[in-house]
Scaffold this motif. Structure first.
Motif, PDB file in Angstrom:
ATOM      1  N   PHE A  25      -4.961   6.252   7.275  1.00  0.00           N
ATOM      2  CA  PHE A  25      -4.104   7.380   6.925  1.00  0.00           C
ATOM      3  C   PHE A  25      -4.146   8.500   7.953  1.00  0.00           C
ATOM      4  O   PHE A  25      -3.237   9.336   7.974  1.00  0.00           O
ATOM      5  N   SER A  39      -1.638   9.768  -6.583  1.00  0.00           N
ATOM      6  CA  SER A  39      -1.448  10.251  -5.207  1.00  0.00           C
ATOM      7  C   SER A  39      -1.622  11.763  -5.130  1.00  0.00           C
ATOM      8  O   SER A  39      -1.044  12.510  -5.921  1.00  0.00           O
ATOM      9  N   VAL A  94      -8.736   5.595  -0.857  1.00  0.00           N
ATOM     10  CA  VAL A  94      -7.825   4.767  -1.649  1.00  0.00           C
ATOM     11  C   VAL A  94      -8.307   4.657  -3.092  1.00  0.00           C
ATOM     12  O   VAL A  94      -7.512   4.759  -4.039  1.00  0.00           O
ATOM     13  N   LEU A 112      -5.768  -2.760   0.069  1.00  0.00           N
ATOM     14  CA  LEU A 112      -6.284  -2.367   1.372  1.00  0.00           C
ATOM     15  C   LEU A 112      -7.073  -3.500   2.015  1.00  0.00           C
ATOM     16  O   LEU A 112      -6.847  -3.847   3.186  1.00  0.00           O
ATOM     17  N   LEU A 169       0.830  -1.203   0.000  1.00  0.00           N
ATOM     18  CA  LEU A 169       0.000   0.000   0.000  1.00  0.00           C
ATOM     19  C   LEU A 169       0.865   1.253   0.000  1.00  0.00           C
ATOM     20  O   LEU A 169       0.566   2.236  -0.693  1.00  0.00           O
ATOM     21  N   PHE A 170       1.961   1.230   0.749  1.00  0.00           N
ATOM     22  CA  PHE A 170       2.886   2.368   0.740  1.00  0.00           C
ATOM     23  C   PHE A 170       3.556   2.511  -0.624  1.00  0.00           C
ATOM     24  O   PHE A 170       3.663   3.627  -1.159  1.00  0.00           O
ATOM     25  N   ALA A 178       0.774   7.106   4.446  1.00  0.00           N
ATOM     26  CA  ALA A 178       0.969   5.659   4.286  1.00  0.00           C
ATOM     27  C   ALA A 178       2.320   5.196   4.804  1.00  0.00           C
ATOM     28  O   ALA A 178       2.537   3.988   4.970  1.00  0.00           O
ATOM     29  N   ALA A 210       1.255   4.050  -3.041  1.00  0.00           N
ATOM     30  CA  ALA A 210       1.141   5.494  -2.820  1.00  0.00           C
ATOM     31  C   ALA A 210       2.343   6.232  -3.404  1.00  0.00           C
ATOM     32  O   ALA A 210       2.200   7.321  -3.969  1.00  0.00           O
ATOM     33  N   LEU A 225       2.870   2.755   7.802  1.00  0.00           N
ATOM     34  CA  LEU A 225       2.644   1.319   7.622  1.00  0.00           C
ATOM     35  C   LEU A 225       3.949   0.540   7.536  1.00  0.00           C
ATOM     36  O   LEU A 225       3.970  -0.670   7.775  1.00  0.00           O
TER      37      LEU A 225
END
Length: 427
Positions: free
Chosen positions: A392, A308, A341, A353, A80-81, A105, A84, A108
């Motif tokens: 977030f 993003s 997201v 996610l 997920l990071f 993010a 982003a 995480l």
């Protein structure tokens, strides 16, 4: 001079510097301080998070760390990071806005590090105890501020808010209140009535604060869900029936004696009507408008989203020419984690996610206090993320990272052989 030369201090310090066990203890202390500071400070949490990662470096076991990183419980938050970060490449927002959107993010990345550390540490419960004790102190300060607003550190704070805001405080108190249900039930079964009574009093202190002083709509919605999860997993149907009846009686009693509760519940309908009739900007009306627009944004780029940091620009375009109060509002956060997201990274981001939530839910299968805490953190985050972007958001995001990271590491530790939990031998 000879006495000074023979002093054991430098030699002892050098040995401890090379001792992995000493470094693990240091990380434990920093993690405990991190959990204790979360209800009070954002800057301190950020600083301690960085310090904790730095103090993990001297004793890293690369082989074990890679094993953790290859598991879905770590891969999903990392993915997920990364999404982003990569999502900055197709965004139309300014580069400063794109990179700023990556920041929420980044926390995480701490989650796999906590899984790695607490797979070997024996002090995970100390972290949770520190958070609980800190929240108990916050109850005291919240009650004091309710009677003397001059004590609040935050200017123009809502009633009963010492620091932060009512959403963050409601998240803390509801998590602690429901988490205490498991140890209370276990203590009662063991007929240890004194400690059970102490924990019950603490639980009711949290609930009383949320009923009479600081009422959070999100907490009102999620607490019954969390209690239902506890009952379905840990109690028999007769106990569930008794608890349901008792909860209904207590809810009715609280309704009649708490004007704050009545006022907060009434906002569900009044704010919706104000939104429908364009009589002003309300939080419920704003959320409905944000969600409606976000679904339209998502439909415009369903696979990989708009990139993003694109959310605010999209809302600016949608507000152009609008004269109604709700429609002309511009935000960078649609107040729903899934939509947040989906707008930026499309269905790809939503799949990652939900894969993360699923992996963490499966991690906490089984009975015991630690799996219960971990499960509760994940379930709370999933349901509250219907109304906010709580992965977030700073406070709730760190609650998730610490809760899942520490509890997850402890669960992994319990599933390994005893000799694998000792850590590497010092060179």
């Amino acid at each position: 001079m000879s006495a000074l030369a023979g002093h054991p201090g430098p030699a002892l310090l050098a040995r401890r510097w090379r001792d992995p066990a000493a470094w693990r203890t240091t990380v434990d202390v920093v993690a405990i301080l991190l959990a204790a500071s979360l209800p009070w400070s954002t800057s301190l949490v950020s600083i301690l998070g960085v310090v904790m990662l730095i103090t993990m470096v001297p004793y890293l076991d690369i082989e074990r760390l890679l094993k953790i990183l290859k598991q879905p419980i770590s891969l999903a938050p990392i993915a997920l990071f990364v999404l982003a970060l990569v999502g900055t490449l197709w965004s139309d927002a300014a580069w400063g806005t794109r990179l700023y959107a990556v920041g929420p993010a980044a926390k995480l990345l701490v989650l796999p590090a906590l899984l790695y550390h607490f797979q070997r540490s024996e002090r995970g419960l100390w972290v949770f105890s520190a958070f609980l004790a800190s929240c108990v102190l916050m109850v005291v300060m919240s009650t004091a501020v309710a009677f003397n607003p001059a004590l609040a550190l935050k200017a123009n704070a809502d009633r009963g808010i010492f620091v932060k805001n009512y959403i963050d405080q409601g998240q803390e108190f509801s998590l602690c209140a429901v988490a205490l249900a498991y140890p209370i039930a276990q203590l009662l079964r063991a007929r240890r009535f004194v400690p059970a009574g102490v924990l019950t009093a603490i639980m009711f202190a949290f609930l009383a604060n949320m009923i009479f002083i600081v009422v959070s709509r999100t907490a009102l919605v999620t607490i019954p869900i969390l209690l239902a999860v506890f009952g379905l997993i840990h109690l028999k149907w007769r106990a569930n029936l008794m608890i349901a009846v008792s909860a209904l009686v207590l809810a009715l009693a609280a309704w009649f004696v708490s004007p704050q509760l009545q006022s907060k519940v009434a906002t569900f309908t009044t704010q919706y009507q104000d939104y429908r009739n364009d009589r002003g900007v309300t939080s419920i009306g704003e959320r409905l408008e944000f969600w409606r627009k976000s679904l339209r944004f998502f439909a415009g780029a369903p696979l990989i989203g708009h990139g993003s940091g694109s959310t605010r620009h999209l809302f600016e375009l949608a507000a152009s020419g609008r004269t109604d109060l709700a429609g002309s509002t511009v935000v960078g956060n649609p107040h729903n984690q899934t939509l947040n997201v989906a707008v930026q990274w499309g269905m790809l981001g939503v799949v990652i996610l939900y894969a993360m939530w699923a992996a963490h839910l499966l991690l906490f299968r089984g009975d015991g206090l630690v799996p219960w805490i971990g499960l509760l953190v994940v379930v709370q985050n999933i349901f509250t993320s219907l109304f906010n972007s709580h992965i977030f958001d700073f406070h709730e995001g760190w609650m998730y990272v610490i809760g899942v990271g520490v509890a997850g590491g402890m669960v992994l530790r319990s599933r390994t052989k005893p000799d694998l939990a000792q850590g590497p031998v010092a060179p």
